[in-house]
Design a protein around this motif. Structure first.
Motif, PDB file in Angstrom:
ATOM      1  N   LEU A   1       0.837  -1.192   0.000  1.00 39.52           N
ATOM      2  CA  LEU A   1       0.000   0.000   0.000  1.00 39.52           C
ATOM      3  C   LEU A   1       0.874   1.244   0.000  1.00 39.52           C
ATOM      4  CD1 LEU A   1      -2.307  -1.294   2.842  1.00 39.52           C
ATOM      5  CD2 LEU A   1      -3.023  -1.095   0.462  1.00 39.52           C
ATOM      6  N   ASP A   2       0.260   2.376  -0.308  1.00 37.77           N
ATOM      7  CA  ASP A   2       0.973   3.640  -0.200  1.00 37.77           C
ATOM      8  C   ASP A   2       1.235   3.955   1.268  1.00 37.77           C
ATOM      9  OD1 ASP A   2      -1.207   6.211   0.456  1.00 37.77           O
ATOM     10  OD2 ASP A   2      -1.970   4.196   0.069  1.00 37.77           O
ATOM     11  N   ARG A   3       2.241   4.752   1.534  1.00 40.71           N
ATOM     12  CA  ARG A   3       2.642   5.028   2.916  1.00 40.71           C
ATOM     13  C   ARG A   3       1.746   6.046   3.604  1.00 40.71           C
ATOM     14  NH1 ARG A   3       7.507   7.400   3.811  1.00 40.71           N
ATOM     15  NH2 ARG A   3       7.336   6.712   5.967  1.00 40.71           N
ATOM     16  N   LYS A   4       1.226   7.005   2.869  1.00 39.91           N
ATOM     17  CA  LYS A   4       0.503   8.104   3.497  1.00 39.91           C
ATOM     18  C   LYS A   4      -0.885   7.698   3.969  1.00 39.91           C
ATOM     19  CE  LYS A   4      -0.871  12.932   2.817  1.00 39.91           C
ATOM     20  NZ  LYS A   4      -0.890  14.095   1.892  1.00 39.91           N
ATOM     21  N   THR A   5      -1.659   7.030   3.122  1.00 39.06           N
ATOM     22  CA  THR A   5      -3.054   6.715   3.460  1.00 39.06           C
ATOM     23  C   THR A   5      -3.295   5.231   3.720  1.00 39.06           C
ATOM     24  OG1 THR A   5      -3.766   6.336   1.165  1.00 39.06           O
ATOM     25  CG2 THR A   5      -3.754   8.612   1.959  1.00 39.06           C
ATOM     26  N   SER A   6      -2.349   4.369   3.318  1.00 35.27           N
ATOM     27  CA  SER A   6      -2.534   2.907   3.431  1.00 35.27           C
ATOM     28  C   SER A   6      -3.852   2.468   2.791  1.00 35.27           C
ATOM     29  CB  SER A   6      -2.499   2.464   4.898  1.00 35.27           C
ATOM     30  OG  SER A   6      -1.231   2.678   5.453  1.00 35.27           O
ATOM     31  N   SER A   7      -4.169   3.050   1.653  1.00 38.69           N
ATOM     32  CA  SER A   7      -5.435   2.720   1.001  1.00 38.69           C
ATOM     33  C   SER A   7      -5.297   2.476  -0.499  1.00 38.69           C
ATOM     34  CB  SER A   7      -6.451   3.858   1.219  1.00 38.69           C
ATOM     35  OG  SER A   7      -6.000   5.048   0.603  1.00 38.69           O
ATOM     36  N   ILE A   8      -4.090   2.675  -1.055  1.00 35.57           N
ATOM     37  CA  ILE A   8      -3.877   2.495  -2.496  1.00 35.57           C
ATOM     38  C   ILE A   8      -3.052   1.237  -2.711  1.00 35.57           C
ATOM     39  CG2 ILE A   8      -2.967   3.541  -4.605  1.00 35.57           C
ATOM     40  CD1 ILE A   8      -3.247   6.270  -3.210  1.00 35.57           C
ATOM     41  N   PRO A   9      -3.659   0.135  -3.196  1.00 36.57           N
ATOM     42  CA  PRO A   9      -2.928  -1.123  -3.392  1.00 36.57           C
ATOM     43  C   PRO A   9      -2.006  -1.048  -4.610  1.00 36.57           C
ATOM     44  CG  PRO A   9      -5.310  -1.487  -3.176  1.00 36.57           C
ATOM     45  CD  PRO A   9      -5.097  -0.029  -3.432  1.00 36.57           C
ATOM     46  N   LYS A  10      -0.784  -1.587  -4.432  1.00 38.81           N
ATOM     47  CA  LYS A  10       0.220  -1.581  -5.497  1.00 38.81           C
ATOM     48  C   LYS A  10       0.961  -2.919  -5.492  1.00 38.81           C
ATOM     49  CE  LYS A  10       1.334   3.322  -4.618  1.00 38.81           C
ATOM     50  NZ  LYS A  10       2.460   4.261  -4.355  1.00 38.81           N
ATOM     51  N   TYR A  11       1.683  -3.167  -6.583  1.00 39.28           N
ATOM     52  CA  TYR A  11       2.530  -4.362  -6.631  1.00 39.28           C
ATOM     53  C   TYR A  11       3.838  -4.037  -7.346  1.00 39.28           C
ATOM     54  CZ  TYR A  11       1.845  -5.210 -11.627  1.00 39.28           C
ATOM     55  OH  TYR A  11       1.866  -5.098 -12.998  1.00 39.28           O
ATOM     56  N   HIS A  12       4.859  -4.855  -7.034  1.00 39.92           N
ATOM     57  CA  HIS A  12       6.142  -4.808  -7.729  1.00 39.92           C
ATOM     58  C   HIS A  12       6.606  -6.246  -7.925  1.00 39.92           C
ATOM     59  CE1 HIS A  12       6.653  -0.459  -7.136  1.00 39.92           C
ATOM     60  NE2 HIS A  12       6.169  -0.660  -5.921  1.00 39.92           N
TER      61      HIS A  12
ATOM     62  N   LYS B   1     -11.187   0.740  -2.872  1.00 42.01           N
ATOM     63  CA  LYS B   1     -10.640   1.554  -1.800  1.00 42.01           C
ATOM     64  C   LYS B   1     -11.638   1.607  -0.641  1.00 42.01           C
ATOM     65  CE  LYS B   1      -7.757   4.509  -4.719  1.00 42.01           C
ATOM     66  NZ  LYS B   1      -7.447   5.912  -5.126  1.00 42.01           N
ATOM     67  N   PRO B   2     -11.149   1.891   0.562  1.00 45.45           N
ATOM     68  CA  PRO B   2     -12.071   1.996   1.708  1.00 45.45           C
ATOM     69  C   PRO B   2     -13.077   3.121   1.505  1.00 45.45           C
ATOM     70  CG  PRO B   2      -9.873   2.780   2.273  1.00 45.45           C
ATOM     71  CD  PRO B   2      -9.756   2.121   0.946  1.00 45.45           C
ATOM     72  N   GLN B   3     -14.285   2.902   1.999  1.00 47.95           N
ATOM     73  CA  GLN B   3     -15.353   3.890   1.847  1.00 47.95           C
ATOM     74  C   GLN B   3     -16.079   4.085   3.174  1.00 47.95           C
ATOM     75  OE1 GLN B   3     -17.912   2.540  -1.305  1.00 47.95           O
ATOM     76  NE2 GLN B   3     -16.406   2.958  -2.920  1.00 47.95           N
ATOM     77  N   GLY B   4     -16.828   5.186   3.261  1.00 49.05           N
ATOM     78  CA  GLY B   4     -17.623   5.450   4.466  1.00 49.05           C
ATOM     79  C   GLY B   4     -16.750   5.632   5.685  1.00 49.05           C
ATOM     80  N   LYS B   5     -17.032   4.885   6.745  1.00 48.08           N
ATOM     81  CA  LYS B   5     -16.282   5.016   7.990  1.00 48.08           C
ATOM     82  C   LYS B   5     -14.887   4.410   7.907  1.00 48.08           C
ATOM     83  CE  LYS B   5     -18.173   0.761  10.045  1.00 48.08           C
ATOM     84  NZ  LYS B   5     -18.945   0.205  11.170  1.00 48.08           N
TER      85      LYS B   5
ATOM     86  N   GLU C   1     -11.094   3.896   6.552  1.00 50.49           N
ATOM     87  CA  GLU C   1     -10.096   4.843   6.064  1.00 50.49           C
ATOM     88  C   GLU C   1      -8.851   4.194   5.480  1.00 50.49           C
ATOM     89  OE1 GLU C   1      -9.816   8.243   9.107  1.00 50.49           O
ATOM     90  OE2 GLU C   1     -10.838   6.618  10.182  1.00 50.49           O
ATOM     91  N   SER C   2      -8.563   2.961   5.862  1.00 44.44           N
ATOM     92  CA  SER C   2      -7.343   2.321   5.379  1.00 44.44           C
ATOM     93  C   SER C   2      -7.600   0.850   5.071  1.00 44.44           C
ATOM     94  CB  SER C   2      -6.212   2.449   6.401  1.00 44.44           C
ATOM     95  OG  SER C   2      -6.523   1.711   7.572  1.00 44.44           O
ATOM     96  N   THR C   3      -6.604   0.216   4.464  1.00 46.39           N
ATOM     97  CA  THR C   3      -6.712  -1.165   3.988  1.00 46.39           C
ATOM     98  C   THR C   3      -5.581  -1.998   4.571  1.00 46.39           C
ATOM     99  OG1 THR C   3      -7.634  -0.343   1.903  1.00 46.39           O
ATOM    100  CG2 THR C   3      -6.827  -2.608   1.894  1.00 46.39           C
ATOM    101  N   SER C   4      -5.824  -3.283   4.738  1.00 42.44           N
ATOM    102  CA  SER C   4      -4.761  -4.262   5.001  1.00 42.44           C
ATOM    103  C   SER C   4      -4.910  -5.406   4.015  1.00 42.44           C
ATOM    104  CB  SER C   4      -4.833  -4.811   6.429  1.00 42.44           C
ATOM    105  OG  SER C   4      -4.343  -3.887   7.362  1.00 42.44           O
ATOM    106  N   ILE C   5      -3.787  -5.816   3.437  1.00 39.98           N
ATOM    107  CA  ILE C   5      -3.761  -6.982   2.546  1.00 39.98           C
ATOM    108  C   ILE C   5      -3.175  -8.133   3.339  1.00 39.98           C
ATOM    109  CG2 ILE C   5      -2.834  -7.948   0.407  1.00 39.98           C
ATOM    110  CD1 ILE C   5      -2.821  -5.066  -0.699  1.00 39.98           C
ATOM    111  N   GLY C   6      -3.992  -9.144   3.613  1.00 39.55           N
ATOM    112  CA  GLY C   6      -3.607 -10.201   4.539  1.00 39.55           C
ATOM    113  C   GLY C   6      -2.982 -11.428   3.928  1.00 39.55           C
ATOM    114  N   PHE C   7      -3.253 -11.705   2.657  1.00 40.34           N
ATOM    115  CA  PHE C   7      -2.571 -12.815   1.990  1.00 40.34           C
ATOM    116  C   PHE C   7      -2.645 -12.619   0.485  1.00 40.34           C
ATOM    117  CE2 PHE C   7      -6.950 -14.563   2.262  1.00 40.34           C
ATOM    118  CZ  PHE C   7      -7.157 -14.991   0.958  1.00 40.34           C
ATOM    119  N   ILE C   8      -1.669 -13.220  -0.208  1.00 39.48           N
ATOM    120  CA  ILE C   8      -1.710 -13.364  -1.659  1.00 39.48           C
ATOM    121  C   ILE C   8      -1.302 -14.791  -1.983  1.00 39.48           C
ATOM    122  CG2 ILE C   8      -1.324 -10.955  -2.280  1.00 39.48           C
ATOM    123  CD1 ILE C   8       1.613 -11.586  -2.673  1.00 39.48           C
TER     124      ILE C   8
END
Length: 408
Positions: free
Chosen positions: A138-149, A168-172, A174-181
């Motif tokens: 995720l991005d560092r500032k909001t932890s809401s923009i998923p990315k890959y490398h 992206k997170p909505q409503g209440k 604010e951030s995301t966690s990616i728990g597995f791939i």
């Protein structure tokens, strides 16, 4: 007849001796700073608040002390959030936008490659091949923009990068966690959740598990599945594992709603399954661990033959999140995934909320336990018989054994 100046002669000899000592010291330093290629790696946090990295060829006997047998680490540029493979250590310094590859020498952790990766924090990794590493974050500032490398770890270059088509997170939230791939043939499964911030341990999580299915390698979204049987699927696997694939190709992952992760303690810790021939969660399988042990668990290690180990907290032995990591309250449980039963492993109480502390090989599980000063051991657990015995002792400044890894 000219006479030799004795003072000049002495001065010349002293200079020559000094030069020889410098050259000898340089040669000795160069000789000592060799790459270490031992079988196992151990990451220690000491009582002195310093971090150390050790390597050893055996976990079965002896005494190791981090300050004597290890190298001191610079915790400003490296941390226990590592990926360890084939003698290499991969670490992202997200503050400086730097992904580094290291090897351990006899005197230091030596950088052997560096890549610039901007505005990125690793949530999970997956080895697509022996030398192709997929990083998802995720991005560092909001932890809401998923990315890959996607990284070639031999040439150490970026093959490709880009955004991931996750909501992206909505409503209440604010951030995301990616728990597995997890990649299976031409599909990529990504488990994730959303968070809202509050006064109790900063945030809590959605009460819904989300699993996205993407086409691979196109990375186009085909489906998002929702499940409310638990919360927060998986966790940051540079710190601790939460999933595995068994001998039949079935994929299992554990949820983490406990206060150290999802902070949804009323939800159960449970194990989900995606069958080898399916692309959806198995609605007929849910191993509710909390209903049996009456606690939450963190960390999942597969032993083979439908057996696994989890590391669980004891809520009767700690006060709240502030002392969860420092209190001796963690137990290890053997899980029977087929019959959905548990059995406590007779080990001392451990401390440290999240750790990479189990290595499984050839019918044996090596389990690192912090049970007090001069009582830190890697225990040898015979999987078939269930017997335990002490292996190598971690002594000296050892406070937390943060991770043990197989290097080769």
């Amino acid at each position: 007849m000219k006479t030799r100046n004795p003072y000049l002669f002495t001065y010349f000899n002293l200079c020559l001796l000094a030069i020889l000592q410098v050259l000898l010291s340089a040669c000795t330093e160069q000789t000592e700073d060799k790459e270490e290629k031992k079988k196992y790696s151990i990451y220690i946090l000491g009582f002195d608040k310093q971090e150390y990295l050790l390597q050893t060829n055996s976990l079965t006997e002896g005494i190791l002390t981090p300050e004597k047998n290890g190298v001191l680490l610079n915790d400003k540029i490296v941390s226990r959030e590592m990926i360890v493979k084939s003698g290499n250590y991969y670490h992202l310094d997200s503050k400086n936008n730097k992904l580094s590859r290291y090897v351990k020498t006899t005197t230091r952790l030596k950088e052997t490659g560096v890549l610039n990766i901007e505005d990125f924090r690793i949530e999970n990794f997956f080895w697509l091949s022996p030398d192709t590493l997929l990083l998802v974050g995720l991005d560092r500032k909001t932890s809401s923009i998923p990315k890959y490398h996607k990284i070639n770890t031999t040439r150490f270059n970026i093959i490709e990068s880009g955004p991931l088509p996750l909501p992206k997170p909505q409503g209440k939230f604010e951030s995301t966690s990616i728990g597995f791939i997890h990649k299976r043939e031409n599909k990529l499964f990504i488990g994730f959740t959303f968070h809202q911030f509050n006064e109790s341990y900063n945030y809590n999580s959605s009460d819904t598990i989300y699993m996205a299915t993407l086409n691979y390698p196109e990375l186009t979204l085909t489906n998002i599945e929702k499940d409310t049987r638990s919360a927060y699927p998986g966790g940051i696997n540079t710190v601790q594992p939460y999933s595995f694939t068994n001998e039949n190709g079935d994929f299992y992952f554990m949820t983490c709603p406990g206060i150290a992760m999802g902070n949804m303690p009323n939800e159960p810790t449970g194990i989900f399954r995606i069958k080898a021939d399916e692309n959806l969660l198995d609605q007929n399988y849910f191993f509710n661990i909390s209903s049996i042990i009456n606690n939450h668990a963190y960390g999942l290690w597969y032993l083979g033959n439908n057996k696994a180990i989890v590391r669980s907290e004891r809520k009767d032995l700690y006060t709240n999140f502030s002392d969860l990591h420092s209190t001796y309250n963690f137990e290890f449980h053997l899980l029977d995934l087929k019959n959905q039963s548990t059995q406590k492993i007779n080990l001392p109480l451990d401390k440290g909320t999240r750790k990479e502390c189990v290595i499984v090989e050839k019918g044996t599980a090596y389990i690192a336990v912090n049970a007090g000063k001069e009582n830190n051991y890697i225990w040898i657990y015979d999987i078939k018989s269930g017997t335990l015995k002490k292996g190598v002792q971690l002594s000296g400044e050892t406070d937390y054994i943060f991770r043990i890894d197989r290097n080769f």
